[in-house]
Design a protein around this motif. Structure first.
Motif, short mmCIF file in Angstrom:
data_model
loop_
_atom_site.label_atom_id
_atom_site.label_comp_id
_atom_site.label_asym_id
_atom_site.label_seq_id
_atom_site.Cartn_x
_atom_site.Cartn_y
_atom_site.Cartn_z
N SER A 120 58.59 -17.32 -33.00
CA SER A 120 57.60 -18.10 -32.26
C SER A 120 57.03 -17.28 -31.12
CB SER A 120 58.24 -19.38 -31.71
OG SER A 120 57.36 -20.04 -30.82
N LEU A 121 55.72 -17.13 -31.10
CA LEU A 121 55.09 -16.38 -30.01
C LEU A 121 55.37 -17.01 -28.66
CD1 LEU A 121 51.50 -15.17 -31.02
CD2 LEU A 121 53.51 -13.79 -30.54
N GLU A 122 55.53 -18.33 -28.62
CA GLU A 122 55.77 -19.02 -27.35
C GLU A 122 57.08 -18.58 -26.71
OE1 GLU A 122 54.76 -20.46 -30.11
OE2 GLU A 122 52.74 -21.15 -29.56
N ALA A 168 55.39 -15.99 -24.17
CA ALA A 168 56.21 -16.29 -23.00
C ALA A 168 55.97 -15.30 -21.87
CB ALA A 168 57.69 -16.29 -23.39
N ALA A 169 55.75 -14.04 -22.22
CA ALA A 169 55.54 -13.01 -21.20
C ALA A 169 54.91 -11.78 -21.82
CB ALA A 169 56.87 -12.63 -20.54
N VAL A 170 54.17 -11.05 -20.98
CA VAL A 170 53.57 -9.78 -21.38
C VAL A 170 54.11 -8.70 -20.44
CG1 VAL A 170 51.44 -8.45 -21.64
CG2 VAL A 170 51.46 -10.89 -22.22
N ARG A 171 54.42 -7.55 -21.00
CA ARG A 171 54.90 -6.43 -20.21
C ARG A 171 54.07 -5.19 -20.52
NH1 ARG A 171 56.91 -10.08 -18.11
NH2 ARG A 171 59.14 -10.58 -17.85
N THR A 218 57.18 -11.58 -38.89
CA THR A 218 56.38 -12.71 -38.41
C THR A 218 55.60 -12.34 -37.16
OG1 THR A 218 57.99 -14.27 -39.31
CG2 THR A 218 56.47 -15.10 -37.64
N MET A 219 56.26 -11.71 -36.20
CA MET A 219 55.58 -11.33 -34.96
C MET A 219 54.47 -10.33 -35.23
SD MET A 219 56.72 -12.91 -32.31
CE MET A 219 58.12 -13.89 -31.78
N HIS A 220 54.76 -9.37 -36.09
CA HIS A 220 53.74 -8.38 -36.43
C HIS A 220 52.51 -9.06 -37.03
CE1 HIS A 220 51.74 -5.84 -39.45
NE2 HIS A 220 51.84 -4.89 -38.55
N ASP A 221 52.73 -9.93 -38.01
CA ASP A 221 51.60 -10.55 -38.69
C ASP A 221 50.80 -11.46 -37.77
OD1 ASP A 221 52.49 -9.21 -40.90
OD2 ASP A 221 53.24 -10.97 -41.96
N THR A 222 51.51 -12.18 -36.90
CA THR A 222 50.82 -13.09 -35.97
C THR A 222 50.01 -12.31 -34.95
OG1 THR A 222 52.63 -14.69 -36.23
CG2 THR A 222 51.13 -15.02 -34.38
N LEU A 223 50.62 -11.29 -34.36
CA LEU A 223 49.91 -10.48 -33.37
C LEU A 223 48.74 -9.74 -34.02
CD1 LEU A 223 49.74 -9.45 -30.45
CD2 LEU A 223 51.34 -7.61 -31.09
N LEU A 224 48.94 -9.26 -35.24
CA LEU A 224 47.88 -8.55 -35.94
C LEU A 224 46.65 -9.45 -36.13
CD1 LEU A 224 46.93 -6.01 -37.47
CD2 LEU A 224 48.03 -6.95 -39.53
#
Length: 266
Positions: free
Chosen positions: A149-151, A182-185, A250-256
């Motif tokens: 989950s991106l959140e 949730a956060a960006v770094r 999942t994270m890769h595909d969603t961010l892409l």
């Protein structure tokens, strides 16, 4: 830890270069107040580290070619092998006394990235990966984070600075990402950003305008830790990839999807 002959060669070279960088890093704070400034000193530290890596790897694997940040391309008699070397990734952090920098070394064989080492000498963290052997931090096996989950995600990025990159495009991308995570770094050392994705410390990462020595070792790390790494268009990452994006599947595909949507909006 991986104990193959290749990995023994790579880690020995990186450890030797790392000792010099650690000593030099201890001098940076004193240079902050000097009239001359620390720029020349950091450049010298960069060069010394690269000289050590070049000498050690050349001795252990004669004939291999090199692609280096400082020394450029050096052709070898063995055209099937090339080292990709960044002797000091995170130079700005080093310059400001921030212990977020690393040495990055990768081996390319017949066009395929097959081994990578990323080493932070201040924290004594050695990230290693070899194709088919897995990825490790010191003696701990690495796996990418399992979050889907991106959140709940911590996402890392590179931020274009003065004179570099497409600032309007990045601002569109970061606005879309910020609204979903949730956060960006922004940590300032691409090789470590990729290593942190492999270690599950970061859930995903993207950055544009990189070079082979920035990403080659990290690409191997992420893949061997079970992650996905491509360019920002979704094509497979290689040593020629300048715009990198990675995470678990999942994270890769969603961010892409998010990043590609902003490219299409340009």
């Amino acid at each position: 830890m991986i104990r193959t002959p290749l990995m023994n060669v790579m880690t020995a070279a990186v450890l030797k270069a790392g000792r010099g960088l650690k000593r030099d890093f201890g001098e940076v704070a004193n240079l902050q107040v000097s009239r001359k400034g620390p720029g020349d000193f950091v450049s010298a530290a960069d060069r010394k580290s690269e000289e050590v890596l070049f000498a050690e790897l050349s001795k252990a694997r004669p004939g291999y070619g090199f692609v280096m940040e400082e020394g450029g391309v050096v052709a070898g008699s063995d055209a099937t092998h090339r080292w990709h070397i960044d002797p000091l990734d995170g130079t700005t952090n080093f310059l400001h006394g921030l212990p977020q920098f690393a040495i990055s070394v990768a081996l390319e064989r017949e066009g395929q990235l097959v081994a990578g080492v990323v080493y932070n000498p201040v924290l004594d963290e050695m990230y290693v990966a070899e194709k088919g052997q897995g990825a490790f931090l010191n003696n701990q096996r690495l796996r990418v984070a399992a979050r889907t989950s991106l959140e709940e995600a911590v996402v890392c990025c590179g931020i274009p600075h003065i004179g570099r990159g497409d600032h309007p495009l990045f601002l569109r991308e970061i606005a879309q990402v910020m609204a979903r995570v949730a956060a960006v770094r922004r940590l300032g050392a691409a090789a470590l950003d990729l290593a942190y994705v492999a270690a599950g410390r970061l859930d995903a990462y993207w950055e544009r305008g990189l070079n082979s020595w920035d990403v080659a070792a990290g690409i191997v790390l992420v893949r061997e830790a079970g992650g996905y790494v491509t360019d920002v268009s979704g094509d497979a990452a290689t040593s020629a990839t300048a715009n990198v994006l990675c995470g678990n599947e999942t994270m890769h595909d969603t961010l892409l999807r998010i990043i590609k949507s902003q490219q299409a909006a340009a």
